[in-house]
Design a protein around this motif. Sequence first.
Motif, PDB file in Angstrom:
ATOM      1  N   ARG A   1       0.861  -1.186   0.000  1.00 38.07           N
ATOM      2  CA  ARG A   1       0.000   0.000   0.000  1.00 38.07           C
ATOM      3  C   ARG A   1       0.894   1.231   0.000  1.00 38.07           C
ATOM      4  O   ARG A   1       1.752   1.382   0.869  1.00 38.07           O
ATOM      5  CB  ARG A   1      -0.919  -0.013   1.221  1.00 38.07           C
ATOM      6  CG  ARG A   1      -1.849  -1.225   1.158  1.00 38.07           C
ATOM      7  CD  ARG A   1      -2.928  -1.299   2.219  1.00 38.07           C
ATOM      8  NE  ARG A   1      -2.573  -0.714   3.484  1.00 38.07           N
ATOM      9  CZ  ARG A   1      -3.365   0.113   4.179  1.00 38.07           C
ATOM     10  NH1 ARG A   1      -4.553   0.439   3.708  1.00 38.07           N
ATOM     11  NH2 ARG A   1      -2.988   0.581   5.339  1.00 38.07           N
TER      12      ARG A   1
ATOM     13  N   ALA B   1      -3.134   4.038  -1.087  1.00 33.53           N
ATOM     14  CA  ALA B   1      -3.925   3.985   0.148  1.00 33.53           C
ATOM     15  C   ALA B   1      -3.881   5.379   0.775  1.00 33.53           C
ATOM     16  O   ALA B   1      -3.070   6.221   0.350  1.00 33.53           O
ATOM     17  CB  ALA B   1      -3.326   2.942   1.085  1.00 33.53           C
ATOM     18  N   PRO B   2      -4.720   5.648   1.769  1.00 33.65           N
ATOM     19  CA  PRO B   2      -4.681   6.975   2.392  1.00 33.65           C
ATOM     20  C   PRO B   2      -3.316   7.268   3.009  1.00 33.65           C
ATOM     21  O   PRO B   2      -2.533   6.353   3.276  1.00 33.65           O
ATOM     22  CB  PRO B   2      -5.748   6.886   3.490  1.00 33.65           C
ATOM     23  CG  PRO B   2      -6.621   5.752   3.102  1.00 33.65           C
ATOM     24  CD  PRO B   2      -5.780   4.796   2.324  1.00 33.65           C
ATOM     25  N   ARG B   3      -3.070   8.547   3.244  1.00 31.88           N
ATOM     26  CA  ARG B   3      -1.831   8.955   3.914  1.00 31.88           C
ATOM     27  C   ARG B   3      -1.682   8.240   5.257  1.00 31.88           C
ATOM     28  O   ARG B   3      -2.693   7.945   5.910  1.00 31.88           O
ATOM     29  CB  ARG B   3      -1.867  10.464   4.191  1.00 31.88           C
ATOM     30  CG  ARG B   3      -1.721  11.326   2.961  1.00 31.88           C
ATOM     31  CD  ARG B   3      -1.687  12.792   3.384  1.00 31.88           C
ATOM     32  NE  ARG B   3      -1.511  13.674   2.242  1.00 31.88           N
ATOM     33  CZ  ARG B   3      -1.103  14.939   2.346  1.00 31.88           C
ATOM     34  NH1 ARG B   3      -0.866  15.469   3.542  1.00 31.88           N
ATOM     35  NH2 ARG B   3      -0.956  15.689   1.268  1.00 31.88           N
ATOM     36  N   ARG B   4      -0.434   8.023   5.677  1.00 35.53           N
ATOM     37  CA  ARG B   4      -0.159   7.435   6.994  1.00 35.53           C
ATOM     38  C   ARG B   4       0.091   8.585   7.974  1.00 35.53           C
ATOM     39  O   ARG B   4       0.856   9.502   7.653  1.00 35.53           O
ATOM     40  CB  ARG B   4       1.074   6.533   6.877  1.00 35.53           C
ATOM     41  CG  ARG B   4       1.477   5.833   8.148  1.00 35.53           C
ATOM     42  CD  ARG B   4       2.585   4.814   7.894  1.00 35.53           C
ATOM     43  NE  ARG B   4       3.879   5.426   7.630  1.00 35.53           N
ATOM     44  CZ  ARG B   4       5.017   4.747   7.482  1.00 35.53           C
ATOM     45  NH1 ARG B   4       5.005   3.425   7.559  1.00 35.53           N
ATOM     46  NH2 ARG B   4       6.149   5.360   7.236  1.00 35.53           N
ATOM     47  N   ASP B   5      -0.496   8.490   9.155  1.00 40.48           N
ATOM     48  CA  ASP B   5      -0.301   9.533  10.173  1.00 40.48           C
ATOM     49  C   ASP B   5       1.173   9.728  10.479  1.00 40.48           C
ATOM     50  O   ASP B   5       1.902   8.755  10.646  1.00 40.48           O
ATOM     51  CB  ASP B   5      -0.990   9.123  11.494  1.00 40.48           C
ATOM     52  CG  ASP B   5      -2.448   9.494  11.487  1.00 40.48           C
ATOM     53  OD1 ASP B   5      -2.894  10.151  10.525  1.00 40.48           O
ATOM     54  OD2 ASP B   5      -3.152   9.082  12.434  1.00 40.48           O
TER      55      ASP B   5
ATOM     56  N   THR C   1       3.687  11.334  -4.181  1.00 38.24           N
ATOM     57  CA  THR C   1       4.089  10.469  -3.055  1.00 38.24           C
ATOM     58  C   THR C   1       5.299  11.080  -2.343  1.00 38.24           C
ATOM     59  O   THR C   1       6.005  11.934  -2.888  1.00 38.24           O
ATOM     60  CB  THR C   1       4.398   9.023  -3.532  1.00 38.24           C
ATOM     61  OG1 THR C   1       5.558   9.022  -4.380  1.00 38.24           O
ATOM     62  CG2 THR C   1       3.219   8.433  -4.293  1.00 38.24           C
TER      63      THR C   1
ATOM     64  N   PHE D   1       1.226   4.879   0.768  1.00 39.18           N
ATOM     65  CA  PHE D   1       0.468   5.781   1.633  1.00 39.18           C
ATOM     66  C   PHE D   1       0.463   7.214   1.088  1.00 39.18           C
ATOM     67  O   PHE D   1       1.429   7.947   1.248  1.00 39.18           O
ATOM     68  CB  PHE D   1       1.054   5.766   3.047  1.00 39.18           C
ATOM     69  CG  PHE D   1       0.995   4.427   3.720  1.00 39.18           C
ATOM     70  CD1 PHE D   1      -0.175   3.665   3.701  1.00 39.18           C
ATOM     71  CD2 PHE D   1       2.106   3.903   4.386  1.00 39.18           C
ATOM     72  CE1 PHE D   1      -0.238   2.416   4.318  1.00 39.18           C
ATOM     73  CE2 PHE D   1       2.051   2.655   5.006  1.00 39.18           C
ATOM     74  CZ  PHE D   1       0.877   1.909   4.972  1.00 39.18           C
ATOM     75  N   GLY D   2      -0.637   7.588   0.455  1.00 39.23           N
ATOM     76  CA  GLY D   2      -0.822   8.974   0.013  1.00 39.23           C
ATOM     77  C   GLY D   2      -0.349   9.188  -1.414  1.00 39.23           C
ATOM     78  O   GLY D   2       0.754   8.793  -1.776  1.00 39.23           O
ATOM     79  N   ASN D   3      -1.242   9.821  -2.238  1.00 36.14           N
ATOM     80  CA  ASN D   3      -0.829  10.188  -3.606  1.00 36.14           C
ATOM     81  C   ASN D   3      -1.148  11.650  -3.902  1.00 36.14           C
ATOM     82  O   ASN D   3      -1.189  12.075  -5.043  1.00 36.14           O
ATOM     83  CB  ASN D   3      -1.493   9.276  -4.648  1.00 36.14           C
ATOM     84  CG  ASN D   3      -3.015   9.391  -4.633  1.00 36.14           C
ATOM     85  OD1 ASN D   3      -3.573  10.093  -3.780  1.00 36.14           O
ATOM     86  ND2 ASN D   3      -3.672   8.718  -5.552  1.00 36.14           N
ATOM     87  N   ASP D   4      -1.394  12.394  -2.779  1.00 37.37           N
ATOM     88  CA  ASP D   4      -1.766  13.798  -2.955  1.00 37.37           C
ATOM     89  C   ASP D   4      -0.803  14.729  -2.223  1.00 37.37           C
ATOM     90  O   ASP D   4      -1.169  15.838  -1.827  1.00 37.37           O
ATOM     91  CB  ASP D   4      -3.203  14.008  -2.451  1.00 37.37           C
ATOM     92  CG  ASP D   4      -3.375  13.593  -0.994  1.00 37.37           C
ATOM     93  OD1 ASP D   4      -2.432  12.980  -0.421  1.00 37.37           O
ATOM     94  OD2 ASP D   4      -4.443  13.871  -0.414  1.00 37.37           O
ATOM     95  N   TYR D   5       0.423  14.264  -2.007  1.00 42.82           N
ATOM     96  CA  TYR D   5       1.422  15.148  -1.390  1.00 42.82           C
ATOM     97  C   TYR D   5       1.903  16.163  -2.434  1.00 42.82           C
ATOM     98  O   TYR D   5       1.895  15.859  -3.634  1.00 42.82           O
ATOM     99  CB  TYR D   5       2.617  14.332  -0.878  1.00 42.82           C
ATOM    100  CG  TYR D   5       2.339  13.569   0.396  1.00 42.82           C
ATOM    101  CD1 TYR D   5       2.422  14.196   1.635  1.00 42.82           C
ATOM    102  CD2 TYR D   5       1.998  12.219   0.355  1.00 42.82           C
ATOM    103  CE1 TYR D   5       2.179  13.488   2.814  1.00 42.82           C
ATOM    104  CE2 TYR D   5       1.745  11.510   1.526  1.00 42.82           C
ATOM    105  CZ  TYR D   5       1.839  12.150   2.749  1.00 42.82           C
ATOM    106  OH  TYR D   5       1.583  11.446   3.908  1.00 42.82           O
TER     107      TYR D   5
END
Length: 338
Positions: free
Chosen positions: A215, A291-295, A227, A217-221
């Motif tokens: 996964r 997948a969504p961003r990881r905290d 990423t 984590f995040g594709n909107d940075y």
Amino acid sequence: MRVLVSGGAGFIGSHVTVELFQAGYDVLIADNFSNCDDTNYNGVCKILGCEIPLVRMDFCDSAEVEALFNRFKIDAVIHFAAYKAVGESVAEPLKYYQNNLDSFLNILGQAKVHGCNVLFSSSATVYGEPEQCPVTEESPRLPATSPYGNTKQMCEDFLSDSVNAYDNIKGISLRYFNPIGAHPSALIGELPRGVPNNLAPFITQTAIGKREKLRVFGNDYPTPDGTCLRDYIDIVDLAKAHVCAVKRMLEDKMESPYEIFNIGTGTALSVLELITAFEKANGIKLNWEFAPRRDGDVTAIWADPSLANKKLGWKAERSIEQTLAAAWAWEKYICTLG
Ligand code: UFG
């Protein structure tokens, strides 16, 4: 000259042991094996063709640490023995503070008694979410985003305060960026317990079929491909930086009693670029999805390693393809161990 490697049976410690020994140092490993088994220790002995002295002990036990320093003449200690999972540190902060701080305080206490140099394994995590990249050693240490990060900042301070106060010890903190890969022999490498937190072992475990899918984590940075950007440093290159730093301490080449060096390549790669490099290096198609961003993830961080290049005479040399080929060879090797 004898170098004590606390946590020498772990991922970084085992590679550092190999490089130190090959550079002519006597190495003593001390480890409590709380987060690893004998695989890397056995691999180290196989690579070096001899039995490296090993003490099974806990650095949180001050009597054991005192006994160790009384038993062996130790010229320098490299401290790796610590917990390192960012997420776990948020869930169990006291476990992290107790283990990571107590162990280092015990080492510093004995370093002071015996006049021993100390190299601390720090992390780029001390820079928090940097305002500017690449980061230099002068970049501000921003508030850490986890108890794990706090322990790295605190241990750096323990070391700098100690060397400033006690003139018989010197200290160096090496701030690692993202260490990945494995020894070219494929006899030592990263052995995460359970599901890996970090990207590189997750990639190799997915490639071998231990994990179904990676996964991302995040594709909107706010980065070129959306990423996160990191500075992935080959583990053997990283280990060699320790040899340079130990040499600098033991040969009295330091310009001040406490020094800090970034250990990275100076190149940023995105998560997608790392996946592509792995696929290219090994001729494998990886199963992955967004997948969504990881905290807690910072958007981008990479090193300016020019201080280490200049003062330590060290430079990262291995290509990302070599590094990822070694990581893959290691994954295949551990698969044969069952
Ligand atoms: N990532 C994924 N999928 C995964 C695992 C990671 O997309 O399954 C991404 C992360 O979101 C991040 C990048 O891959 O963008 C790198 O993540 P890692 O967990 O491999 O590494 P980190 O940069 O988060 O953490 C590393 C060290 C920590 C240290 C931190 C900051 O592992 O010890 O750098 O210095 F605290």
